[in-house]
Motif scaffolding. Structure first.
Motif, PDB file in Angstrom:
ATOM      1  N   ALA A  69      13.760  16.854 -53.012  1.00  0.00           N
ATOM      2  CA  ALA A  69      13.553  15.706 -52.129  1.00  0.00           C
ATOM      3  C   ALA A  69      14.881  14.972 -51.986  1.00  0.00           C
ATOM      4  O   ALA A  69      15.648  14.854 -52.940  1.00  0.00           O
ATOM      5  N   ILE A  70      15.157  14.482 -50.775  1.00  0.00           N
ATOM      6  CA  ILE A  70      16.418  13.787 -50.504  1.00  0.00           C
ATOM      7  C   ILE A  70      16.136  12.596 -49.603  1.00  0.00           C
ATOM      8  O   ILE A  70      15.246  12.640 -48.749  1.00  0.00           O
ATOM      9  N   GLY A  71      16.878  11.530 -49.796  1.00  0.00           N
ATOM     10  CA  GLY A  71      16.679  10.341 -48.975  1.00  0.00           C
ATOM     11  C   GLY A  71      17.527   9.193 -49.472  1.00  0.00           C
ATOM     12  O   GLY A  71      18.425   9.362 -50.312  1.00  0.00           O
ATOM     13  N   ILE A 121      16.725  11.298 -58.645  1.00  0.00           N
ATOM     14  CA  ILE A 121      16.118  10.049 -58.191  1.00  0.00           C
ATOM     15  C   ILE A 121      14.798  10.381 -57.505  1.00  0.00           C
ATOM     16  O   ILE A 121      14.776  11.093 -56.492  1.00  0.00           O
ATOM     17  N   ARG A 122      13.712   9.845 -58.057  1.00  0.00           N
ATOM     18  CA  ARG A 122      12.372  10.239 -57.607  1.00  0.00           C
ATOM     19  C   ARG A 122      11.765   9.286 -56.593  1.00  0.00           C
ATOM     20  O   ARG A 122      10.790   9.638 -55.949  1.00  0.00           O
ATOM     21  N   GLU A 123      12.293   8.088 -56.485  1.00  0.00           N
ATOM     22  CA  GLU A 123      11.803   7.136 -55.491  1.00  0.00           C
ATOM     23  C   GLU A 123      12.827   7.056 -54.366  1.00  0.00           C
ATOM     24  O   GLU A 123      13.973   6.635 -54.597  1.00  0.00           O
ATOM     25  N   LEU A 124      12.425   7.452 -53.183  1.00  0.00           N
ATOM     26  CA  LEU A 124      13.362   7.583 -52.059  1.00  0.00           C
ATOM     27  C   LEU A 124      12.789   6.924 -50.813  1.00  0.00           C
ATOM     28  O   LEU A 124      11.577   6.836 -50.641  1.00  0.00           O
ATOM     29  N   LYS A 125      13.698   6.506 -49.938  1.00  0.00           N
ATOM     30  CA  LYS A 125      13.281   5.958 -48.646  1.00  0.00           C
ATOM     31  C   LYS A 125      13.897   6.770 -47.510  1.00  0.00           C
ATOM     32  O   LYS A 125      14.878   7.488 -47.708  1.00  0.00           O
ATOM     33  N   ARG A 126      13.305   6.594 -46.338  1.00  0.00           N
ATOM     34  CA  ARG A 126      13.775   7.360 -45.178  1.00  0.00           C
ATOM     35  C   ARG A 126      15.134   6.838 -44.706  1.00  0.00           C
ATOM     36  O   ARG A 126      15.387   5.630 -44.708  1.00  0.00           O
ATOM     37  N   VAL A 127      15.987   7.759 -44.321  1.00  0.00           N
ATOM     38  CA  VAL A 127      17.293   7.424 -43.747  1.00  0.00           C
ATOM     39  C   VAL A 127      17.454   8.241 -42.470  1.00  0.00           C
ATOM     40  O   VAL A 127      16.690   9.191 -42.230  1.00  0.00           O
ATOM     41  N   PRO A 128      18.426   7.905 -41.618  1.00  0.00           N
ATOM     42  CA  PRO A 128      18.591   8.642 -40.361  1.00  0.00           C
ATOM     43  C   PRO A 128      18.831  10.136 -40.582  1.00  0.00           C
ATOM     44  O   PRO A 128      19.509  10.542 -41.527  1.00  0.00           O
ATOM     45  N   LEU A 155      14.750  21.926 -43.845  1.00  0.00           N
ATOM     46  CA  LEU A 155      14.604  20.478 -43.990  1.00  0.00           C
ATOM     47  C   LEU A 155      13.319  20.011 -43.308  1.00  0.00           C
ATOM     48  O   LEU A 155      13.141  20.226 -42.097  1.00  0.00           O
ATOM     49  N   PHE A 156      12.452  19.399 -44.096  1.00  0.00           N
ATOM     50  CA  PHE A 156      11.225  18.797 -43.562  1.00  0.00           C
ATOM     51  C   PHE A 156      11.491  17.306 -43.373  1.00  0.00           C
ATOM     52  O   PHE A 156      11.586  16.556 -44.353  1.00  0.00           O
ATOM     53  N   PHE A 157      11.618  16.879 -42.113  1.00  0.00           N
ATOM     54  CA  PHE A 157      11.941  15.486 -41.800  1.00  0.00           C
ATOM     55  C   PHE A 157      10.930  14.972 -40.796  1.00  0.00           C
ATOM     56  O   PHE A 157      10.801  15.540 -39.702  1.00  0.00           O
ATOM     57  N   GLU A 158      10.225  13.900 -41.166  1.00  0.00           N
ATOM     58  CA  GLU A 158       9.147  13.357 -40.331  1.00  0.00           C
ATOM     59  C   GLU A 158       8.205  14.499 -39.938  1.00  0.00           C
ATOM     60  O   GLU A 158       7.735  15.217 -40.812  1.00  0.00           O
ATOM     61  N   PRO A 172       5.278  11.216 -55.687  1.00  0.00           N
ATOM     62  CA  PRO A 172       4.515  10.309 -54.813  1.00  0.00           C
ATOM     63  C   PRO A 172       5.361   9.252 -54.108  1.00  0.00           C
ATOM     64  O   PRO A 172       4.966   8.748 -53.059  1.00  0.00           O
ATOM     65  N   LYS A 173       6.510   8.893 -54.703  1.00  0.00           N
ATOM     66  CA  LYS A 173       7.328   7.832 -54.116  1.00  0.00           C
ATOM     67  C   LYS A 173       8.541   8.369 -53.348  1.00  0.00           C
ATOM     68  O   LYS A 173       9.456   7.614 -53.021  1.00  0.00           O
ATOM     69  N   ALA A 174       8.552   9.655 -53.078  1.00  0.00           N
ATOM     70  CA  ALA A 174       9.650  10.246 -52.304  1.00  0.00           C
ATOM     71  C   ALA A 174       9.300  10.159 -50.826  1.00  0.00           C
ATOM     72  O   ALA A 174       8.497  10.940 -50.322  1.00  0.00           O
ATOM     73  N   ASN A 175       9.897   9.184 -50.125  1.00  0.00           N
ATOM     74  CA  ASN A 175       9.581   8.960 -48.709  1.00  0.00           C
ATOM     75  C   ASN A 175      10.757   9.300 -47.799  1.00  0.00           C
ATOM     76  O   ASN A 175      10.873   8.762 -46.701  1.00  0.00           O
ATOM     77  N   GLY A 176      11.637  10.181 -48.261  1.00  0.00           N
ATOM     78  CA  GLY A 176      12.750  10.617 -47.425  1.00  0.00           C
ATOM     79  C   GLY A 176      12.410  11.907 -46.707  1.00  0.00           C
ATOM     80  O   GLY A 176      11.612  11.927 -45.772  1.00  0.00           O
ATOM     81  N   ALA A 177      12.999  12.984 -47.161  1.00  0.00           N
ATOM     82  CA  ALA A 177      12.754  14.311 -46.578  1.00  0.00           C
ATOM     83  C   ALA A 177      12.661  15.309 -47.736  1.00  0.00           C
ATOM     84  O   ALA A 177      13.062  15.015 -48.863  1.00  0.00           O
TER      85      ALA A 177
END
Length: 218
Positions: free
Chosen positions: A213-215, A49-56, A99-102, A137-142
């Motif tokens: 990428a994960i999210g 899955i290439r489009e991801l959003k941020r999660v806790p 893990l690269f997070f924020e 480009p659309k991976a906005n998780g970690a």
């Protein structure tokens, strides 16, 4: 490095694991494994899955701990072999997940069930994130980087190099399945992450062997 050479077991010698530059550590809350899904359902549903959003962060850390944590270990074993869900040559499990997070960089310490924030050059972190976004480009998780500490494989096997890549492939598959189980999205990336491994002062003992990428799913 010849990846076609057969690995051959060696007589054990002394070795030293790499000591990560830990700035701060905190315990990872034990995972609550989602119920209601069969193995076949997870196995057949997993997709990149290439489009991801941020999660806790807690959710990501809990899922990764489930994928990585040793189910058995023997403190008396000279090579610190463990049993984990992912297969590994000689049960060495030499690969760590960064893990690269924020704006932070963490080591998922699966042996201690801890998330360890690492000292990492800010400019190199920004450069790495920019490179990842060029790929996804659309991976906005970690983002994850799999880094192998070659200390134990190097003394355990002659021609150990191909074993690291085989371990990395198995670990990426395990993380992908666990992400699906936890309702997360995951996508392995083609970039290797060598610049991340080279950011640590390891005397070339840390090798990048995979990224992803994960999210949350969109």
């Amino acid at each position: 490095m010849l990846l076609t050479e057969e690995p051959v077991p060696l007589s054990l010698k002394a070795y030293s694991d790499f000591r990560w530059p830990v700035e701060f550590s905190s315990g990872i809350e034990r995972y609550k494994v989602p119920h209601g899904r069969s193995f076949v359902d997870v196995f057949e549903s997993r997709r990149s899955i290439r489009e991801l959003k941020r999660v806790p962060l807690d959710l990501l850390a809990g899922a990764l701990l489930f994928a990585l944590e040793p189910r058995w270990l023997n403190d008396a074993d000279a090579l610190k072999r463990t049993k984990r869900p992912s297969v590994s040559a000689g049960a060495l499990h030499p690969i760590s997940v960064i893990l690269f997070f924020e704006s932070d960089v963490y080591l998922v310490n699966a042996e201690r069930a801890e998330l360890e924030r690492l000292l990492f050059p800010e400019q190199k972190r920004r450069h790495w994130i920019e490179k990842c976004h060029q790929v996804l480009p659309k991976a906005n998780g970690a983002f994850l980087v799999l880094i192998a500490d070659i200390a134990r494989p190097e003394i355990a096997y002659e021609n150990f190099e191909s074993l690291l890549l085989r371990d990395a492939g198995a670990l990426l598959q395990t993380i992908g399945l666990v992400a699906e189980l936890f309702g997360l999205g995951f996508c392995p990336m083609g970039v290797l992450g060598t610049e991340v491994a080279n950011s640590f002062d390891s005397n070339n003992k840390l090798w990048a062997v995979g990224t992803g990428a994960i999210g949350g799913t969109v």
